[in-house]
Write an enzyme that holds these catalytic residues in place. Structure first.
Site, PDB file in Angstrom:
ATOM      1  N   HIS A 251       0.827  -1.204   0.000  1.00 29.66           N
ATOM      2  CA  HIS A 251       0.000   0.000   0.000  1.00 29.66           C
ATOM      3  C   HIS A 251       0.864   1.258   0.000  1.00 29.66           C
ATOM      4  O   HIS A 251       0.384   2.347   0.264  1.00 29.66           O
ATOM      5  CB  HIS A 251      -0.970  -0.002   1.193  1.00 29.66           C
ATOM      6  CG  HIS A 251      -2.056  -1.047   1.053  1.00 29.66           C
ATOM      7  ND1 HIS A 251      -2.832  -1.461   2.102  1.00 29.66           N
ATOM      8  CD2 HIS A 251      -2.479  -1.751  -0.025  1.00 29.66           C
ATOM      9  CE1 HIS A 251      -3.699  -2.392   1.675  1.00 29.66           C
ATOM     10  NE2 HIS A 251      -3.497  -2.581   0.385  1.00 29.66           N
TER      11      HIS A 251
ATOM     12  N   PRO B  12      -6.205 -11.394  17.326  1.00 27.91           N
ATOM     13  CA  PRO B  12      -7.066 -11.566  18.500  1.00 27.91           C
ATOM     14  C   PRO B  12      -8.533 -11.702  18.100  1.00 27.91           C
ATOM     15  O   PRO B  12      -9.324 -12.295  18.824  1.00 27.91           O
ATOM     16  CB  PRO B  12      -6.854 -10.290  19.320  1.00 27.91           C
ATOM     17  CG  PRO B  12      -5.815  -9.493  18.626  1.00 27.91           C
ATOM     18  CD  PRO B  12      -5.545 -10.088  17.285  1.00 27.91           C
TER      19      PRO B  12
ATOM     20  N   CYS C 116       6.302  19.633  -7.109  1.00 20.08           N
ATOM     21  CA  CYS C 116       7.311  18.875  -7.861  1.00 20.08           C
ATOM     22  C   CYS C 116       8.343  19.834  -8.449  1.00 20.08           C
ATOM     23  O   CYS C 116       7.975  20.817  -9.097  1.00 20.08           O
ATOM     24  CB  CYS C 116       6.619  18.086  -8.973  1.00 20.08           C
ATOM     25  SG  CYS C 116       7.739  17.238 -10.088  1.00 20.08           S
TER      26      CYS C 116
ATOM     27  N   CYS D 269       5.513  12.685  -7.682  1.00 21.47           N
ATOM     28  CA  CYS D 269       4.767  13.737  -8.374  1.00 21.47           C
ATOM     29  C   CYS D 269       3.337  13.242  -8.622  1.00 21.47           C
ATOM     30  O   CYS D 269       3.138  12.104  -9.044  1.00 21.47           O
ATOM     31  CB  CYS D 269       5.462  14.042  -9.694  1.00 21.47           C
ATOM     32  SG  CYS D 269       4.516  15.175 -10.730  1.00 21.47           S
TER      33      CYS D 269
ATOM     34  N   CYS E 234       5.448  12.430 -13.054  1.00 25.80           N
ATOM     35  CA  CYS E 234       6.560  12.786 -13.949  1.00 25.80           C
ATOM     36  C   CYS E 234       7.893  12.229 -13.457  1.00 25.80           C
ATOM     37  O   CYS E 234       8.890  12.316 -14.161  1.00 25.80           O
ATOM     38  CB  CYS E 234       6.624  14.295 -14.182  1.00 25.80           C
ATOM     39  SG  CYS E 234       7.565  15.208 -12.959  1.00 25.80           S
TER      40      CYS E 234
HETATM   41 ZN   LIG Z   1       6.161  16.467 -11.656  1.00 23.41          ZN
END
Ligand SMILES: [Zn+2]
EC number: 2.3.1.286
Length: 277
Positions: A125, A235, A166, A133, A137
């Site tokens: 996950h 449990p 970014c 990004c 990218c």
């Molecule tokens: Zn980017």
């Protein structure tokens, strides 16, 4: 745990496949991290209550980037304060005992398994220690050091916002974690690798996870179909995994917390491996 000892003894001495450990939120909960779907996991912004299934989505992020980042920087703080528990430590020691037969597939995004030195970890996950990004990218990279973790009530500063963009294309960065409205893939979430591990597994330990997401269910079903052993450590005994495995001849259940059961399991593996032939 006599029966478990026999299962382990046979697999360790006569077979060559993986001993795979699939861990979920229950393992992190023992380090004080709230489980994503519990009441604790609900994010309250102002007077609005959001359920994870609503705000933990790409759709919600694409309209509310600042709020989602504020939530994630609060999570970053909780993760920084969380300490690995005896379950994490036992798994690191089990890896040392089993060497290349050890595989750990985790649904947890907190990095606590790696913090105690476990190496063969597949984060299906994603990881809250990485970003990427939002326009894809570039490859995922380590969390930028200039972005601080935040208190629950703290807003982002203009500087934070700038640092969360970014560097290559100027769009928002995003957490490198899988959202509810996204699909698994190999590139970011080891989708194919996880199935490949399941195909070559002799014993699957399913620890602190209830079976509410698709890939863990797929892994369990793959191991079940090939009639290999599945050991449930939880449990709780009314989970979806209990339901789909009901009546299976290769199922063994340990109704204990991971921080209690895993050190016992480690001792058992150690005993079997150290015994003279
Ligand atoms: Zn980017």
């Amino acid at each position: 745990m006599k029966e478990l000892k026999e299962i382990l003894n046979t697999v360790l001495k006569e077979k060559k496949g993986y001993l795979t450990f699939l861990t979920g939120a229950g393992v992190s909960a023992e380090s004080g991290l709230p489980t994503y779907r519990s009441v604790d996991g609900i994010w309250i912004k102002g007077t609005k209550y959001h359920r994870p299934e609503e705000f933990g989505t790409y759709k919600y992020f694409s309209q509310n980037q600042e709020e989602v980042w504020q939530y994630n920087l609060f999570w970053k703080k909780m993760i920084e304060e969380a300490k690995p528990n005896p379950g994490h430590m036992a798994l690191a020691e089990i890896e040392k005992l089993l060497g290349d037969r050890f595989r750990l597939i985790t649904q947890n995004v907190d990095g606590l398994h790696q913090e105690v030195g476990t190496e063969n970890v597949y984060e299906i996950h994603g990881s809250k220690h990485k970003v990427r990004c939002s326009q894809e990218c570039s490859e995922p990279f380590d969390f930028p050091e200039n972005i601080p973790s935040k208190e629950y009530t703290e807003d982002l500063t203009p500087e934070d916002i700038d640092n969360l963009k970014c560097r290559k294309c100027g769009n928002w960065l995003r957490p490198n974690t899988l959202w509810f409205d996204e699909s698994y893939n190999e590139k970011n979430y080891y989708f194919d690798t996880a199935y490949d591990i399941a195909d070559h597994t002799d014993i699957l330990f399913v620890i602190g996870t209830s079976g509410s997401t698709a890939l863990p269910v797929g892994i369990v079903e793959t191991v079940k179909i090939s009639a290999k052993w599945i050991i449930l450590i939880n449990p709780e005994t009314e989970t979806y995994f209990d339901y789909i495995l009901k009546g299976s001849k290769t199922l063994y259940s340990i109704q204990e917390s991971s921080s209690k059961a895993l050190p016992e399991l480690k001792a058992l593996i150690e005993e079997i491996l150290n015994k003279k032939e």
